[in-house]
Scaffold this motif. Structure first.
Motif: not given
Length: 193
Positions: A2-10, A171-188
């Protein structure tokens, strides 16, 4: 999830066995498996097998990477190996990658599986975090960091410009799921594309 769905719009779909998948339109962005901790990265290859550091070679078609369409918001858009003692030879041998120096302590792994060599992953020599870091595309890093905080997560590194583009580490609640957010990447790989 639910956390990542809310942050990333999944859009989240329940899977058998208590797992879930996160979708961006008609593209699978991530699968959350009950009981797993952290992100697990799957690379394309000829023979499915386990690798190091929470990674594997998966069977089937590669969904994200240097030959995929431009990443949409919420989709994986880069991976980076954080290692205190780099072992680039392992990755070259296992996945057939090339290595291109790209700055102090940083290399790009490249792949020529589908033609001209393209950056497929990065590796940073560091004593901080270890293992694979997954980057997700977002339209606005500052706004996404606001959603992280509002949903009980934590912004570990405030927005900053790095060679891939404007990023923030979260990172998500409780320190899990650490990741990086990248703004508007042109590609991979953002600016590496």
């Amino acid at each position: 999830m639910d956390f990542f769905a809310g942050v990333l719009g999944w859009t989240v779909l329940a899977e058998p066995g208590g797992s879930f998948s996160g979708w961006v339109g008609d593209r699978l962005a991530a699968r959350v498996v009950a009981g797993d901790r952290g992100w697990r990265v799957f690379f394309g290859g000829d023979e499915p097998r386990e690798l190091r550091g929470g990674s594997a070679v998966g069977g089937g078609r590669v969904l994200h990477g240097p030959w995929a369409p431009r990443p949409r918001g919420g989709e994986p858009c880069w991976v980076e190996l954080m290692a205190e003692e780099p072992d680039d030879g392992f990755w070259v041998g296992e996945l057939g990658w090339g290595v291109r120096p790209a700055g102090e302590g940083f290399v790009l792994f490249t792949s020529s599986r589908q033609g001209e060599p393209r950056p497929v992953a990065g590796r940073l020599a560091t004593s901080r975090a270890r293992g694979w870091r997954v980057y997700f595309a977002v339209g606005d890093v500052v706004a996404a960091c606001g959603r992280v905080s509002a949903l009980g997560g934590r912004v570990v590194v405030d927005p900053v410009v790095v060679p891939t583009g404007l990023v923030a580490s979260v990172e998500g609640p409780g320190g899990g799921g650490g990741c990086v957010l990248l703004e508007r990447p042109e590609g991979w790989g953002g600016a590496w594309a």
